[in-house]
Design an enzyme around this catalytic site. Structure first.
Site, PDB file in Angstrom:
ATOM      1  N   ARG A   1      -1.491  -0.899  -8.453  1.00 42.18           N
ATOM      2  CA  ARG A   1      -2.889  -0.563  -8.140  1.00 42.18           C
ATOM      3  C   ARG A   1      -2.979   0.959  -8.221  1.00 42.18           C
ATOM      4  NH1 ARG A   1      -3.829  -1.272  -2.329  1.00 42.18           N
ATOM      5  NH2 ARG A   1      -4.000  -3.490  -2.724  1.00 42.18           N
TER       6      ARG A   1
ATOM      7  N   ARG B   1     -11.894   6.210   5.879  1.00 46.46           N
ATOM      8  CA  ARG B   1     -13.142   5.877   5.177  1.00 46.46           C
ATOM      9  C   ARG B   1     -14.223   6.898   5.510  1.00 46.46           C
ATOM     10  NH1 ARG B   1      -9.536   2.973   3.789  1.00 46.46           N
ATOM     11  NH2 ARG B   1      -9.390   4.807   2.494  1.00 46.46           N
TER      12      ARG B   1
ATOM     13  N   THR C   1     -11.155   2.110  -7.429  1.00 48.99           N
ATOM     14  CA  THR C   1     -11.994   3.300  -7.256  1.00 48.99           C
ATOM     15  C   THR C   1     -13.461   2.888  -7.186  1.00 48.99           C
ATOM     16  OG1 THR C   1     -12.628   5.440  -8.205  1.00 48.99           O
ATOM     17  CG2 THR C   1     -12.121   3.707  -9.780  1.00 48.99           C
TER      18      THR C   1
ATOM     19  N   LYS D   1      -6.943   7.059  -6.029  1.00 51.36           N
ATOM     20  CA  LYS D   1      -6.920   8.528  -6.018  1.00 51.36           C
ATOM     21  C   LYS D   1      -5.945   9.027  -4.952  1.00 51.36           C
ATOM     22  CE  LYS D   1     -11.547   9.428  -7.816  1.00 51.36           C
ATOM     23  NZ  LYS D   1     -12.819  10.171  -7.628  1.00 51.36           N
TER      24      LYS D   1
ATOM     25  N   ASP E   1       0.851  -1.193   0.000  1.00 46.63           N
ATOM     26  CA  ASP E   1       0.000   0.000   0.000  1.00 46.63           C
ATOM     27  C   ASP E   1       0.884   1.238   0.000  1.00 46.63           C
ATOM     28  OD1 ASP E   1      -2.327  -1.462   0.118  1.00 46.63           O
ATOM     29  OD2 ASP E   1      -2.766  -1.042   2.220  1.00 46.63           O
TER      30      ASP E   1
ATOM     31  N   GLN F   1      -0.689   6.775  -6.347  1.00 50.11           N
ATOM     32  CA  GLN F   1      -1.773   7.692  -5.959  1.00 50.11           C
ATOM     33  C   GLN F   1      -1.897   8.823  -6.983  1.00 50.11           C
ATOM     34  OE1 GLN F   1       0.473   8.375  -2.459  1.00 50.11           O
ATOM     35  NE2 GLN F   1      -1.009   7.426  -1.076  1.00 50.11           N
TER      36      GLN F   1
HETATM   37  C1  LIG Z   1      -8.696  -1.535  -3.144  1.00 44.74           C
HETATM   38  C2  LIG Z   1      -8.279  -0.191  -2.677  1.00 44.74           C
HETATM   39  C3  LIG Z   1      -7.016  -0.023  -2.145  1.00 44.74           C
HETATM   40  C4  LIG Z   1      -6.590   1.248  -1.739  1.00 44.74           C
HETATM   41  N1  LIG Z   1      -5.291   1.429  -1.314  1.00 44.74           N
HETATM   42  C5  LIG Z   1      -4.856   2.689  -1.068  1.00 44.74           C
HETATM   43  C6  LIG Z   1      -3.489   2.955  -0.782  1.00 44.74           C
HETATM   44  O1  LIG Z   1      -2.635   2.061  -0.732  1.00 44.74           O
HETATM   45  N2  LIG Z   1      -3.113   4.234  -0.528  1.00 44.74           N
HETATM   46  C7  LIG Z   1      -4.016   5.282  -0.579  1.00 44.74           C
HETATM   47  O2  LIG Z   1      -3.628   6.431  -0.383  1.00 44.74           O
HETATM   48  N3  LIG Z   1      -5.320   5.040  -0.815  1.00 44.74           N
HETATM   49  C8  LIG Z   1      -5.751   3.796  -1.068  1.00 44.74           C
HETATM   50  N4  LIG Z   1      -7.090   3.584  -1.346  1.00 44.74           N
HETATM   51  C9  LIG Z   1      -8.062   4.665  -1.103  1.00 44.74           C
HETATM   52  C10 LIG Z   1      -8.206   5.624  -2.287  1.00 44.74           C
HETATM   53  O3  LIG Z   1      -7.049   6.412  -2.388  1.00 44.74           O
HETATM   54  C11 LIG Z   1      -9.429   6.545  -2.091  1.00 44.74           C
HETATM   55  O4  LIG Z   1      -9.266   7.308  -0.943  1.00 44.74           O
HETATM   56  C12 LIG Z   1     -10.758   5.807  -2.000  1.00 44.74           C
HETATM   57  O5  LIG Z   1     -10.804   4.738  -2.883  1.00 44.74           O
HETATM   58  C13 LIG Z   1     -11.925   6.750  -2.324  1.00 44.74           C
HETATM   59  O6  LIG Z   1     -11.762   7.274  -3.598  1.00 44.74           O
HETATM   60  P1  LIG Z   1     -12.627   6.834  -4.887  1.00 44.74           P
HETATM   61  O7  LIG Z   1     -11.655   6.540  -5.976  1.00 44.74           O
HETATM   62  O8  LIG Z   1     -13.542   5.752  -4.541  1.00 44.74           O
HETATM   63  O9  LIG Z   1     -13.331   8.158  -5.331  1.00 44.74           O
HETATM   64  P2  LIG Z   1     -14.292   9.187  -4.525  1.00 44.74           P
HETATM   65  O10 LIG Z   1     -14.491  10.333  -5.460  1.00 44.74           O
HETATM   66  O11 LIG Z   1     -13.735   9.476  -3.158  1.00 44.74           O
HETATM   67  O12 LIG Z   1     -15.598   8.357  -4.357  1.00 44.74           O
HETATM   68  C14 LIG Z   1     -16.444   8.004  -5.450  1.00 44.74           C
HETATM   69  C15 LIG Z   1     -17.805   7.629  -4.867  1.00 44.74           C
HETATM   70  O13 LIG Z   1     -17.661   6.415  -4.109  1.00 44.74           O
HETATM   71  C16 LIG Z   1     -18.325   6.496  -2.873  1.00 44.74           C
HETATM   72  N5  LIG Z   1     -17.367   6.360  -1.766  1.00 44.74           N
HETATM   73  C17 LIG Z   1     -16.013   6.561  -1.791  1.00 44.74           C
HETATM   74  N6  LIG Z   1     -15.461   6.300  -0.584  1.00 44.74           N
HETATM   75  C18 LIG Z   1     -16.498   5.956   0.215  1.00 44.74           C
HETATM   76  C19 LIG Z   1     -16.577   5.577   1.577  1.00 44.74           C
HETATM   77  N7  LIG Z   1     -15.491   5.516   2.366  1.00 44.74           N
HETATM   78  N8  LIG Z   1     -17.796   5.274   2.087  1.00 44.74           N
HETATM   79  C20 LIG Z   1     -18.921   5.314   1.316  1.00 44.74           C
HETATM   80  N9  LIG Z   1     -18.890   5.664   0.014  1.00 44.74           N
HETATM   81  C21 LIG Z   1     -17.709   5.992  -0.523  1.00 44.74           C
HETATM   82  C22 LIG Z   1     -19.025   7.820  -2.822  1.00 44.74           C
HETATM   83  O14 LIG Z   1     -20.372   7.653  -3.267  1.00 44.74           O
HETATM   84  C23 LIG Z   1     -18.320   8.671  -3.858  1.00 44.74           C
HETATM   85  O15 LIG Z   1     -19.130   9.601  -4.459  1.00 44.74           O
HETATM   86  C24 LIG Z   1      -7.504   2.338  -1.795  1.00 44.74           C
HETATM   87  C25 LIG Z   1      -8.777   2.155  -2.332  1.00 44.74           C
HETATM   88  C26 LIG Z   1      -9.169   0.929  -2.788  1.00 44.74           C
HETATM   89  C27 LIG Z   1     -10.529   0.792  -3.385  1.00 44.74           C
END
Ligand SMILES: Cc1cc2nc3c(=O)[nH]c(=O)nc-3n(C[C@H](O)[C@H](O)[C@H](O)COP(=O)(O)OP(=O)(O)OC[C@H]3O[C@@H](n4cnc5c(N)ncnc54)[C@H](O)[C@@H]3O)c2cc1C
Length: 308
Positions: free
Chosen positions: A183, A288, A225, A186, A133, A162
């Site tokens: 991976r 989250r 995402t 965002k 990660d 990221q």
């Molecule tokens: C498998 C996986 C591994 C990850 N590993 C890392 C990592 O190693 N380092 C790192 O910095 N980040 C990591 N992340 C987190 C990532 O960076 C984002 O913060 C997270 O995925 C939310 O962004 P999004 O792309 O879903 O877009 P967003 O624009 O944040 O969300 C899109 C839509 O999804 C929904 N949503 C998003 N998050 C939530 C939530 N928590 N609860 C409810 N609904 C939500 C909402 O409806 C939102 O409108 C990971 C995410 C995933 C899915």
């Protein structure tokens, strides 16, 4: 990447010891279970098996970060070895994700590398894969450096890029050139404007640019995402480049947008669910909540209703 002020405050609170004690005490009532599969290994394996039976891939993460002493880092590594044995025992195809600060990145770098190598070796034996990660930007250089060292003996170990970081295009190109499994996310931490895009639209644009680049290069990339517009755009790009659906993997977090997870799976794309477990859930849970402050309203309603 946080555009809302509530999100920024919540990310800042992810470092608060007092709030941590409160959330730990009331975790269940605050709805931690929505995002964390359970406190122990068996609970995590049960969730993994259930998800696999329903056609999802999984990545298991033992929550925890920022080990302050070697013993804690040793404990984390031992838990991962046990997890991998468990994955082998139940015949799962789960991958694992590790956070290097949990494995002692801020302590003795050599010892941290040894722990990652041990985990990667055990993963190979269990038919699993390890992905590192990406944490906050203060740990980025050290993470990439250590990854490079580990990959000399374990080239299958992957990493996260990221999109919110301005430097990520260059990092991604370098990683693709080395054939690293990636991976794309965002980004979940609070980062300053000189190194990270702050506006949601800028982050989304950067994500799509990086996704296009990785697809065009034929990189081993998974798109993590829950953003439906981005997912649709990536699916269109991949189809235009002649990719089969089963070659385009999406990843989402346990408990986040489960209907969307099913929809993507049903459309024929591999969908891997990231399944966190363990007792040290506070920073993970707070990230989250910060992503969607409505989660906080949910948590507070839960507390109020139980207090009645
Ligand atoms: C498998 C996986 C591994 C990850 N590993 C890392 C990592 O190693 N380092 C790192 O910095 N980040 C990591 N992340 C987190 C990532 O960076 C984002 O913060 C997270 O995925 C939310 O962004 P999004 O792309 O879903 O877009 P967003 O624009 O944040 O969300 C899109 C839509 O999804 C929904 N949503 C998003 N998050 C939530 C939530 N928590 N609860 C409810 N609904 C939500 C909402 O409806 C939102 O409108 C990971 C995410 C995933 C899915």
């Amino acid at each position: 990447m946080r555009s809302s002020w509530t999100g920024r405050i919540l990310l800042a609170l992810a470092g608060s010891r007092r709030l941590e004690a409160f959330v730990r005490r009331h975790g269940k009532r605050l709805g931690v279970d929505r995002f964390v599969a359970g406190a122990d290994l068996e609970a995590a394996l049960a969730v993994v098996r259930e998800l696999e039976a329903r056609g999802f891939g999984t990545t298991v993460d033992r929550v925890g970060e920022g080990a302050r002493e070697e013993a804690a880092a040793d404990d984390a590594a031992a838990a991962y070895l046990e997890l991998l044995d468990g994955i082998g025992r139940v015949g799962s195809r789960a991958h694992v994700s590790v956070k290097l600060t949990a494995l002692g990145l801020d302590l003795d770098r050599e010892a941290c590398r040894g722990r990652v190598e041990a985990i990667a070796g055990r993963a190979k034996a269990a038919g699993s894969l390890v992905r590192v990660d990406m944490e906050d930007s203060a740990h980025l250089e050290a993470t990439l450096e250590l990854l490079g060292e580990v990959r000399r003996t374990h080239p299958e170990v992957g990493v996260v890029v990221q999109a919110y970081l301005r430097r990520s295009r260059e990092d991604l190109l370098g990683l693709i050139a080395q054939g690293v499994r990636i991976r794309l996310v965002k980004g979940a931490y609070r980062e300053p404007p000189d190194i990270a895009y702050q506006r949601r639209d800028a982050v989304d644009r950067a994500y799509l640019d990086l996704a296009r680049l990785a697809l065009a290069a034929g990189a081993q990339v998974a798109f993590a995402t829950h953003d439906t517009a981005l997912i649709a755009a990536i699916q269109r790009e991949a189809a235009a480049m002649g990719r089969q659906r089963e070659q385009v993997e999406f990843q989402m977090l346990y408990g986040v947008r489960p209907a969307l997870q099913r929809e993507v799976r049903d459309a024929g794309y591999p969908l891997r669910v990231y399944v966190p477990y363990g007792r040290d859930f506070y920073p993970y849970f707070m990230r989250r909540v910060a992503e969607r402050p409505a989660n906080l309203a949910f948590a507070l309603r839960q507390l109020r209703d139980r207090a009645r």
